[in-house]
Scaffold this motif. Sequence first.
Motif, short mmCIF file in Angstrom:
data_model
loop_
_atom_site.label_atom_id
_atom_site.label_comp_id
_atom_site.label_asym_id
_atom_site.label_seq_id
_atom_site.Cartn_x
_atom_site.Cartn_y
_atom_site.Cartn_z
N ASN A 1 0.82 -1.22 0.00
CA ASN A 1 0.00 0.00 0.00
C ASN A 1 0.85 1.26 0.00
O ASN A 1 0.46 2.28 -0.58
CB ASN A 1 -0.95 -0.02 1.20
CG ASN A 1 -2.12 -0.96 0.99
OD1 ASN A 1 -2.49 -1.26 -0.15
ND2 ASN A 1 -2.71 -1.45 2.07
N LEU A 2 2.00 1.23 0.66
CA LEU A 2 2.91 2.36 0.61
C LEU A 2 3.41 2.58 -0.82
O LEU A 2 3.46 3.71 -1.31
CB LEU A 2 4.09 2.14 1.55
CG LEU A 2 5.22 3.18 1.46
CD1 LEU A 2 4.73 4.56 1.88
CD2 LEU A 2 6.42 2.75 2.30
N HIS A 3 3.80 1.51 -1.48
CA HIS A 3 4.29 1.61 -2.85
C HIS A 3 3.22 2.19 -3.76
O HIS A 3 3.49 3.06 -4.61
CB HIS A 3 4.73 0.23 -3.34
CG HIS A 3 5.34 0.23 -4.71
ND1 HIS A 3 4.62 -0.10 -5.84
CD2 HIS A 3 6.60 0.53 -5.13
CE1 HIS A 3 5.40 -0.01 -6.90
NE2 HIS A 3 6.60 0.36 -6.50
N ALA B 1 14.66 5.33 -2.45
CA ALA B 1 15.58 4.40 -3.12
C ALA B 1 15.02 2.98 -3.09
O ALA B 1 15.15 2.22 -4.07
CB ALA B 1 16.96 4.44 -2.46
N PHE B 2 14.37 2.63 -1.98
CA PHE B 2 13.76 1.31 -1.90
C PHE B 2 12.50 1.23 -2.75
O PHE B 2 12.27 0.23 -3.44
CB PHE B 2 13.45 0.97 -0.44
CG PHE B 2 12.74 -0.35 -0.26
CD1 PHE B 2 13.25 -1.50 -0.84
CD2 PHE B 2 11.58 -0.43 0.49
CE1 PHE B 2 12.59 -2.73 -0.68
CE2 PHE B 2 10.93 -1.65 0.66
CZ PHE B 2 11.44 -2.80 0.06
N MET B 3 11.66 2.26 -2.72
CA MET B 3 10.44 2.25 -3.51
C MET B 3 10.73 2.10 -5.00
O MET B 3 9.94 1.52 -5.75
CB MET B 3 9.64 3.54 -3.27
CG MET B 3 8.98 3.63 -1.90
SD MET B 3 7.62 2.46 -1.63
CE MET B 3 8.47 1.13 -0.75
N GLU B 4 11.87 2.61 -5.43
CA GLU B 4 12.23 2.54 -6.85
C GLU B 4 12.56 1.12 -7.31
O GLU B 4 12.49 0.82 -8.50
CB GLU B 4 13.41 3.47 -7.14
CG GLU B 4 13.11 4.96 -6.93
CD GLU B 4 12.08 5.50 -7.90
OE1 GLU B 4 11.90 4.92 -8.98
OE2 GLU B 4 11.42 6.52 -7.58
N ASP C 1 19.29 -3.58 2.04
CA ASP C 1 20.15 -3.75 0.87
C ASP C 1 20.05 -2.53 -0.05
O ASP C 1 21.05 -2.06 -0.59
CB ASP C 1 19.74 -5.02 0.12
CG ASP C 1 20.62 -5.31 -1.07
OD1 ASP C 1 21.68 -5.95 -0.89
OD2 ASP C 1 20.26 -4.91 -2.20
N ALA C 2 18.83 -2.00 -0.17
CA ALA C 2 18.61 -0.86 -1.07
C ALA C 2 19.25 0.42 -0.56
O ALA C 2 19.71 1.25 -1.35
CB ALA C 2 17.11 -0.64 -1.28
N ILE C 3 19.32 0.60 0.76
CA ILE C 3 19.89 1.85 1.29
C ILE C 3 21.37 1.73 1.59
O ILE C 3 22.03 2.74 1.83
CB ILE C 3 19.15 2.31 2.56
CG1 ILE C 3 19.43 1.39 3.75
CG2 ILE C 3 17.67 2.45 2.31
CD1 ILE C 3 18.83 1.87 5.05
N GLY C 4 21.92 0.51 1.57
CA GLY C 4 23.33 0.26 1.92
C GLY C 4 24.28 0.71 0.83
O GLY C 4 23.94 1.55 0.00
N PRO C 5 25.53 0.15 0.83
CA PRO C 5 25.95 -1.00 1.63
C PRO C 5 26.64 -0.64 2.96
O PRO C 5 26.72 -1.48 3.84
CB PRO C 5 26.96 -1.70 0.71
CG PRO C 5 27.57 -0.57 -0.05
CD PRO C 5 26.50 0.45 -0.23
#
Length: 285
Positions: free
Chosen positions: A67-69, A157-160, A177-181
Motif C-alpha cells: 500500500n505504501l508503494h 531508493a527502496f520504492m524505486e 540492501d537498497a539503502i546500503g551498503p
Amino acid sequence: MELTRAIGIPRHKNLVFTSAGDRANLRRWVSGTRNFDLWITYYGGQPRKFQDVADFYNQRKGSKFQNLHYAYCQWMSIFDDYEAVMVIDDDILINGTRLSRLFEIRKELDLWALQPAFSMKGKISWDITRVRPTTRLRYTNFVEMACPLFRKDKLIAFMEVYDPVLVGYGMDWWFLDAIGPKLERRVAVIDEIVCVNPLDDTKGGHREIDRLQSMAKRMAVWKEVKERHGIASEESGQVEYERVAKTPLGALVGVILLLPEWVRYMIRRLGRRIVRSINSKFRRH
C-alpha cells in the motif's frame, strides 16, 4: 483509489504511514506532542474508519509496503515535502510524543533508518531489536519491518526497486540492501524509545498478513526475489556495531525498571522451548 486530505499541504516535515485494519491501535499515535503527519491506508470493512485522525486517507486492500508503494506511485508529489517517513504496523503500541522523539533523533544523528526498541512485554522476532536497559541506542545493520523510520531519500531508493509481489517476509533485508551498503552509524535501534509489538495471542492468535499470504508462500517469494535482484544483505547476519550508553544512574534505573519485565520474558521463552521440545519428541515417535 480516492485520496482524502485533511490538510492541503504537509504541516510537518515528517510522515507516519500505516496500512490499518479494524483492530488498529493508531489512535494513541496522535496523543501527546506531534511533529508528524499521519497517512492511513485503510483495508478493513468499515468505510472511512479512522479517517477522523488521518491527515491523508485512502482505502485499499494489501500489505503495508504494497500500500505504501501504491501511495508513492499515485501521489509522489506529496512525499516530496517530507524529510523522513516511518512505515509502521497498525497494532504497534506507542504514543505521539515518542514517535516525535524518534524523528528528532533521526535528524540529530542523520540516520538513514532506525526503529524503537521492542518491549519484552510484546513480540520480539529478532533479539537485536529487544530493548537494552543500559543504552540510549545501538548502531546496527538491521531494523525490523514492523516499524522502520527512514530518511526520505533512502525510502524512495527502496520504492524505486521494490516489487509488490513481496508481501512481508524478507522485506527488512531488502530495504537495508537498497539503502546500503555501508551502514555503520547509519542504522540504529533506539533503546531510549520503546514500543510494544503485541503478541499474536492478543490478536485472536492470527496475523493479518497471513490472510494475504501464507508464511510458506512468503518465504518462497522472498527466495525468488532475493535471487532475481541479487540481494545479499541477509548473508551478513545481524550486526551490532556500537552502543551509546546511558549515564550510570540512567543505566541503573533502566535495569531496575526492566528487571520484572525481563524475568517474565525469560520465563515465556523457556516455556516455548519446553513446548517445542515436547512436540518434537512426539513427532519422532
